[in-house]
Design a protein around this motif. Sequence first.
Motif, PDB file in Angstrom:
ATOM      1  N   ALA A 143      -0.836   7.393  -8.129  1.00  8.07           N
ATOM      2  CA  ALA A 143       0.016   7.822  -9.236  1.00  8.07           C
ATOM      3  C   ALA A 143      -0.157   9.311  -9.528  1.00  8.07           C
ATOM      4  O   ALA A 143       0.831  10.038  -9.732  1.00  8.07           O
ATOM      5  CB  ALA A 143      -0.297   7.003 -10.494  1.00  8.07           C
ATOM      6  N   ARG A 144      -1.392   9.778  -9.523  1.00 12.34           N
ATOM      7  CA  ARG A 144      -1.648  11.185  -9.838  1.00 12.34           C
ATOM      8  C   ARG A 144      -1.189  12.104  -8.713  1.00 12.34           C
ATOM      9  O   ARG A 144      -0.749  13.227  -8.962  1.00 12.34           O
ATOM     10  CB  ARG A 144      -3.126  11.402 -10.132  1.00 12.34           C
ATOM     11  N   ALA A 145      -1.287  11.639  -7.484  1.00 10.39           N
ATOM     12  CA  ALA A 145      -0.791  12.446  -6.362  1.00 10.39           C
ATOM     13  C   ALA A 145       0.706  12.668  -6.482  1.00 10.39           C
ATOM     14  O   ALA A 145       1.204  13.787  -6.280  1.00 10.39           O
ATOM     15  CB  ALA A 145      -1.134  11.768  -5.039  1.00 10.39           C
ATOM     16  N   VAL A 146       1.443  11.621  -6.820  1.00  8.91           N
ATOM     17  CA  VAL A 146       2.893  11.744  -6.982  1.00  8.91           C
ATOM     18  C   VAL A 146       3.217  12.632  -8.177  1.00  8.91           C
ATOM     19  O   VAL A 146       4.140  13.453  -8.140  1.00  8.91           O
ATOM     20  CB  VAL A 146       3.535  10.349  -7.143  1.00  8.91           C
ATOM     21  N   GLU A 147       2.441  12.488  -9.250  1.00 14.33           N
ATOM     22  CA  GLU A 147       2.685  13.266 -10.473  1.00 14.33           C
ATOM     23  C   GLU A 147       2.346  14.740 -10.305  1.00 14.33           C
ATOM     24  O   GLU A 147       3.127  15.615 -10.701  1.00 14.33           O
ATOM     25  CB  GLU A 147       1.845  12.684 -11.609  1.00 14.33           C
ATOM     26  N   LEU A 148       1.199  15.035  -9.693  1.00 11.76           N
ATOM     27  CA  LEU A 148       0.674  16.403  -9.663  1.00 11.76           C
ATOM     28  C   LEU A 148       1.038  17.173  -8.397  1.00 11.76           C
ATOM     29  O   LEU A 148       0.963  18.396  -8.382  1.00 11.76           O
ATOM     30  CB  LEU A 148      -0.849  16.373  -9.815  1.00 11.76           C
ATOM     31  N   ARG A 149       1.396  16.481  -7.329  1.00 10.25           N
ATOM     32  CA  ARG A 149       1.759  17.122  -6.056  1.00 10.25           C
ATOM     33  C   ARG A 149       0.678  18.101  -5.571  1.00 10.25           C
ATOM     34  O   ARG A 149       0.952  19.282  -5.326  1.00 10.25           O
ATOM     35  CB  ARG A 149       3.086  17.866  -6.197  1.00 10.25           C
ATOM     36  N   PRO A 150      -0.561  17.637  -5.413  1.00 12.66           N
ATOM     37  CA  PRO A 150      -1.609  18.542  -4.922  1.00 12.66           C
ATOM     38  C   PRO A 150      -1.405  18.871  -3.451  1.00 12.66           C
ATOM     39  O   PRO A 150      -0.656  18.181  -2.738  1.00 12.66           O
ATOM     40  CB  PRO A 150      -2.888  17.714  -5.120  1.00 12.66           C
ATOM     41  N   ASP A 151      -2.078  19.905  -2.997  1.00 10.49           N
ATOM     42  CA  ASP A 151      -2.056  20.234  -1.575  1.00 10.49           C
ATOM     43  C   ASP A 151      -3.037  19.356  -0.800  1.00 10.49           C
ATOM     44  O   ASP A 151      -2.788  18.988   0.345  1.00 10.49           O
ATOM     45  CB  ASP A 151      -2.409  21.708  -1.361  1.00 10.49           C
ATOM     46  N   VAL A 152      -4.181  19.067  -1.435  1.00 15.32           N
ATOM     47  CA  VAL A 152      -5.252  18.304  -0.794  1.00 15.32           C
ATOM     48  C   VAL A 152      -5.785  17.261  -1.762  1.00 15.32           C
ATOM     49  O   VAL A 152      -5.959  17.547  -2.955  1.00 15.32           O
ATOM     50  CB  VAL A 152      -6.407  19.227  -0.340  1.00 15.32           C
ATOM     51  N   VAL A 153      -6.031  16.063  -1.253  1.00 15.51           N
ATOM     52  CA  VAL A 153      -6.687  15.014  -2.025  1.00 15.51           C
ATOM     53  C   VAL A 153      -8.067  14.755  -1.426  1.00 15.51           C
ATOM     54  O   VAL A 153      -8.173  14.449  -0.231  1.00 15.51           O
ATOM     55  CB  VAL A 153      -5.876  13.702  -2.019  1.00 15.51           C
ATOM     56  N   LEU A 154      -9.119  14.908  -2.237  1.00 10.85           N
ATOM     57  CA  LEU A 154     -10.459  14.509  -1.814  1.00 10.85           C
ATOM     58  C   LEU A 154     -10.637  13.060  -2.236  1.00 10.85           C
ATOM     59  O   LEU A 154     -10.667  12.754  -3.428  1.00 10.85           O
ATOM     60  CB  LEU A 154     -11.528  15.394  -2.474  1.00 10.85           C
ATOM     61  N   MET A 155     -10.761  12.154  -1.266  1.00 12.52           N
ATOM     62  CA  MET A 155     -10.666  10.723  -1.527  1.00 12.52           C
ATOM     63  C   MET A 155     -11.956   9.979  -1.197  1.00 12.52           C
ATOM     64  O   MET A 155     -12.380   9.926  -0.039  1.00 12.52           O
ATOM     65  CB  MET A 155      -9.518  10.137  -0.688  1.00 12.52           C
ATOM     66  N   ASP A 156     -12.574   9.399  -2.222  1.00 15.95           N
ATOM     67  CA  ASP A 156     -13.688   8.481  -1.988  1.00 15.95           C
ATOM     68  C   ASP A 156     -13.114   7.201  -1.391  1.00 15.95           C
ATOM     69  O   ASP A 156     -12.074   6.709  -1.830  1.00 15.95           O
ATOM     70  CB  ASP A 156     -14.394   8.185  -3.313  1.00 15.95           C
ATOM     71  N   VAL A 157     -13.761   6.624  -0.376  1.00 20.15           N
ATOM     72  CA  VAL A 157     -13.197   5.432   0.256  1.00 20.15           C
ATOM     73  C   VAL A 157     -13.682   4.135  -0.366  1.00 20.15           C
ATOM     74  O   VAL A 157     -12.964   3.143  -0.373  1.00 20.15           O
ATOM     75  CB  VAL A 157     -13.473   5.398   1.781  1.00 20.15           C
ATOM     76  N   ARG A 158     -14.897   4.142  -0.895  1.00 17.65           N
ATOM     77  CA  ARG A 158     -15.466   2.907  -1.449  1.00 17.65           C
ATOM     78  C   ARG A 158     -15.319   2.912  -2.966  1.00 17.65           C
ATOM     79  O   ARG A 158     -16.163   3.443  -3.688  1.00 17.65           O
ATOM     80  CB  ARG A 158     -16.931   2.775  -1.052  1.00 17.65           C
ATOM     81  N   MET A 159     -14.243   2.303  -3.450  1.00 18.53           N
ATOM     82  CA  MET A 159     -13.986   2.221  -4.880  1.00 18.53           C
ATOM     83  C   MET A 159     -13.539   0.810  -5.228  1.00 18.53           C
ATOM     84  O   MET A 159     -12.941   0.121  -4.403  1.00 18.53           O
ATOM     85  CB  MET A 159     -12.894   3.226  -5.299  1.00 18.53           C
ATOM     86  N   PRO A 160     -13.821   0.352  -6.454  1.00 19.05           N
ATOM     87  CA  PRO A 160     -13.356  -0.980  -6.861  1.00 19.05           C
ATOM     88  C   PRO A 160     -11.835  -1.011  -6.974  1.00 19.05           C
ATOM     89  O   PRO A 160     -11.195   0.014  -7.177  1.00 19.05           O
ATOM     90  CB  PRO A 160     -14.027  -1.182  -8.236  1.00 19.05           C
ATOM     91  N   GLY A 161     -11.263  -2.204  -6.836  1.00 19.55           N
ATOM     92  CA  GLY A 161      -9.811  -2.319  -6.925  1.00 19.55           C
ATOM     93  C   GLY A 161      -9.165  -1.780  -5.669  1.00 19.55           C
ATOM     94  O   GLY A 161      -9.557  -2.100  -4.551  1.00 19.55           O
ATOM     95  N   THR A 162      -8.156  -0.947  -5.845  1.00 22.37           N
ATOM     96  CA  THR A 162      -7.479  -0.329  -4.703  1.00 22.37           C
ATOM     97  C   THR A 162      -8.418   0.667  -4.032  1.00 22.37           C
ATOM     98  O   THR A 162      -8.835   1.651  -4.646  1.00 22.37           O
ATOM     99  CB  THR A 162      -6.198   0.392  -5.152  1.00 22.37           C
ATOM    100  N   THR A 163      -8.773   0.429  -2.796  1.00 20.50           N
ATOM    101  CA  THR A 163      -9.737   1.283  -2.110  1.00 20.50           C
ATOM    102  C   THR A 163      -9.121   2.621  -1.726  1.00 20.50           C
ATOM    103  O   THR A 163      -7.897   2.798  -1.733  1.00 20.50           O
ATOM    104  CB  THR A 163     -10.250   0.602  -0.826  1.00 20.50           C
ATOM    105  N   GLY A 164      -9.987   3.545  -1.335  1.00 20.50           N
ATOM    106  CA  GLY A 164      -9.498   4.823  -0.854  1.00 20.50           C
ATOM    107  C   GLY A 164      -8.700   4.689   0.427  1.00 20.50           C
ATOM    108  O   GLY A 164      -7.810   5.499   0.704  1.00 20.50           O
ATOM    109  N   VAL A 165      -8.994   3.668   1.223  1.00 22.19           N
ATOM    110  CA  VAL A 165      -8.244   3.427   2.452  1.00 22.19           C
ATOM    111  C   VAL A 165      -6.789   3.100   2.133  1.00 22.19           C
ATOM    112  O   VAL A 165      -5.851   3.687   2.676  1.00 22.19           O
ATOM    113  CB  VAL A 165      -8.874   2.284   3.271  1.00 22.19           C
ATOM    114  N   GLU A 166      -6.585   2.133   1.235  1.00 29.43           N
ATOM    115  CA  GLU A 166      -5.229   1.741   0.870  1.00 29.43           C
ATOM    116  C   GLU A 166      -4.511   2.875   0.149  1.00 29.43           C
ATOM    117  O   GLU A 166      -3.313   3.114   0.375  1.00 29.43           O
ATOM    118  CB  GLU A 166      -5.263   0.487  -0.010  1.00 29.43           C
ATOM    119  N   ALA A 167      -5.227   3.609  -0.725  1.00 34.32           N
ATOM    120  CA  ALA A 167      -4.609   4.739  -1.416  1.00 34.32           C
ATOM    121  C   ALA A 167      -4.166   5.809  -0.426  1.00 34.32           C
ATOM    122  O   ALA A 167      -3.084   6.393  -0.560  1.00 34.32           O
ATOM    123  CB  ALA A 167      -5.591   5.330  -2.428  1.00 34.32           C
TER     124      ALA A 167
END
Length: 238
Positions: A42-66
Amino acid sequence: MTVRVLVVDDQEMVRTALRLVIDRREGLEVVGEAADGEQAVARAVELRPDVVLMDVRMPGTTGVEATRRIVGDWPGPGPAPRVVVLTTFDLDEYVHAALRAGADGFLLKNSHPDQLARAIRAAADGEAVLAPSVTRRLVDTVSALPTALLPGATAPAPTPDERALTELLTERELQVLVLVGRGLSNSLIASALSLSEANVKSRVNRILTRLGLDNRVQAALVAHRAGLTGTTRTPPGT
């Protein structure tokens, strides 16, 4: 030009530390944070960053799926952000899954601040955030990744062999692909092939388009699997 960064991690302490490191670097700016994968999309679509630093191991929707949703389902306009995976573990199965989902590379969370800053800038420029040694290790393991880690994934298409690649790419594009497979940056490829950096970047983009790939990490894997990285398609000394 300032590189705009979205930081995604379920630990507030990690997000705060990353923000402090990034905001102190000239030309880099954290424009937002997210605590899980759903927020990240949601924040990527809202903010339109150039780069996303993504943790992969998170509860709920994982960084892989995100990562898959940000890269694969990007609504536009403009290109999707570059995704760099953050992990505590070196080349674990979640990192492999994220790279297959379209991430441009990965960093360990204990990376030096200078390395982090260089990686963000490299990702923004379309570079793969991987050392050549890491790329070689990925080739040996990524094809065996359990598809269950990547929701909605299908079996990857067979990698073209060298003969098929010669029909899809020009000789110069093959030379560029060889060096991408060896882990060279655009600037080093430009020097090796006596091209401008802009010319190399354009050729890499054409290679990705013609081979139906998302990023140069995947291009490096194709080069390795096709046996190109040991060829002599490059000038002497490269």
